[in-house]
Design a protein around this motif. Structure first.
Motif, mmCIF file in Angstrom:
data_model
loop_
_atom_site.group_PDB
_atom_site.id
_atom_site.type_symbol
_atom_site.label_atom_id
_atom_site.label_comp_id
_atom_site.label_asym_id
_atom_site.label_seq_id
_atom_site.Cartn_x
_atom_site.Cartn_y
_atom_site.Cartn_z
ATOM 1 N N ALA A 149 0.689 -1.431 0.239
ATOM 2 C CA ALA A 149 -0.136 0.194 0.105
ATOM 3 C C ALA A 149 0.833 1.080 0.049
ATOM 4 O O ALA A 149 0.457 2.354 -0.588
ATOM 5 N N ALA A 150 1.558 1.493 1.322
ATOM 6 C CA ALA A 150 2.565 2.781 1.004
ATOM 7 C C ALA A 150 3.923 2.320 0.179
ATOM 8 O O ALA A 150 4.480 4.274 -0.322
ATOM 9 N N VAL A 151 3.997 1.699 -0.825
ATOM 10 C CA VAL A 151 4.887 1.954 -1.937
ATOM 11 C C VAL A 151 4.384 1.382 -3.542
ATOM 12 O O VAL A 151 4.702 2.563 -4.752
ATOM 13 N N GLY A 152 3.631 0.424 -3.408
ATOM 14 C CA GLY A 152 3.347 -0.476 -4.768
ATOM 15 C C GLY A 152 2.208 0.682 -5.121
ATOM 16 O O GLY A 152 1.502 1.081 -6.440
ATOM 17 N N LEU A 153 0.647 1.004 -4.660
ATOM 18 C CA LEU A 153 -0.459 2.579 -4.776
ATOM 19 C C LEU A 153 0.089 3.400 -5.084
ATOM 20 O O LEU A 153 -0.337 3.808 -6.274
ATOM 21 N N LEU A 175 4.178 -5.702 -7.191
ATOM 22 C CA LEU A 175 2.724 -5.964 -6.423
ATOM 23 C C LEU A 175 2.550 -7.101 -5.653
ATOM 24 O O LEU A 175 1.944 -7.744 -5.395
ATOM 25 N N ALA A 176 2.712 -8.284 -7.276
ATOM 26 C CA ALA A 176 2.801 -9.376 -7.629
ATOM 27 C C ALA A 176 3.486 -10.476 -6.197
ATOM 28 O O ALA A 176 3.470 -11.289 -5.532
ATOM 29 N N ILE A 177 4.829 -9.553 -5.983
ATOM 30 C CA ILE A 177 6.325 -10.129 -4.786
ATOM 31 C C ILE A 177 5.661 -9.597 -3.247
ATOM 32 O O ILE A 177 5.662 -10.875 -2.846
ATOM 33 N N GLU A 178 5.272 -8.746 -3.014
ATOM 34 C CA GLU A 178 4.379 -8.538 -2.144
ATOM 35 C C GLU A 178 3.312 -9.073 -1.804
ATOM 36 O O GLU A 178 3.340 -8.875 -0.462
#
Length: 227
Positions: A149-153, A175-178
């Motif tokens: 949320a804090a990086v990917g979005l 996002l897939a990795i996270e």
């Protein structure tokens, strides 16, 4: 002309560099905050005879402060870059989204800390919602309320404002990795090791740094002029 303006506005490598370095720094934070302590076992636990241990690792302060500084530095970089080149900067939606989500993730993290460690058989209290800790939905929400949320979005927002398909692809992979993390122990490092955070932060951190390198090379003055 539109392509030239957009190319002059872009500075994708800089936020990726900061976020990649911050993510890799989480490995050292996990190493130095690693703590194992003996705790009382819950009633009926098969391990009660040999005792139970609690492993804690990481620092919410590091991520909250680090991400806030990263977004502030990115805003300063884009504004100064736009003034030097005499073009506007579209970075405001990215910065505002990032700061808002950092605040939300930080509040959720500190809420969880306030509720204390979840004991076996107890539910997870997420803003008043009592969720089953073994549920797939609960585990997905726990992964979502983190770097995803804090990086990917915010990176999705940046890919939109910069009209960058390459950044969109990179963000989807991130996002897939996270959101679908690799199985614990795949790198040969057990969860009881002080370096257990290495694969968890190493893979997305290296992805972000490689992305920064790629965008940095693409934004070199010669290539930007030819584009």
């Amino acid at each position: 002309m539109t392509r030239r303006v957009r190319s002059a506005q872009r500075g994708t490598w800089f936020p990726l560099l900061l976020l990649g370095a911050l993510t890799l720094g989480g490995i050292l934070v996990g190493r130095f905050t690693f703590k194992v302590e003996a705790v009382s076992c819950p009633a009926g636990d098969a391990a009660a005879s040999s005792g139970c241990t609690l492993i804690t690792q990481g620092s919410p302060v590091y991520w909250t402060l680090g991400l806030a500084l990263a977004y502030a530095a990115t805003a300063f970089f884009y504004i100064r870059r736009s003034r030097n080149r005499g073009v506007g900067t579209p970075v405001r939606p990215y910065i505002l989204t990032g700061i808002a989500l950092v605040g939300l993730v930080a509040a959720t993290t500190f809420w969880s800390i306030r509720q204390g460690m979840v004991q076996p058989g107890d539910t997870v209290d997420l803003w008043g919602l009592h969720l089953d800790p073994a549920s797939g939905v609960t585990m997905f929400l726990e992964r979502l309320t983190g770097p995803a949320a804090a990086v990917g979005l915010p990176l999705l927002v940046l890919s939109w404002v910069e009209r960058s398909r390459a950044l969109l692809l990179l963000t989807v992979v991130y996002l897939a990795i996270e959101l679908v993390p690799l199985t614990d122990g795949w790198a040969g490092i057990p969860v009881t090791s002080p370096w257990s955070a290495l694969p968890r932060f190493g893979v997305p951190g290296l992805l972000l740094l490689l992305g920064a390198l790629g965008f940095g090379l693409a934004e070199l003055p010669g290539k930007r002029t030819r584009s």
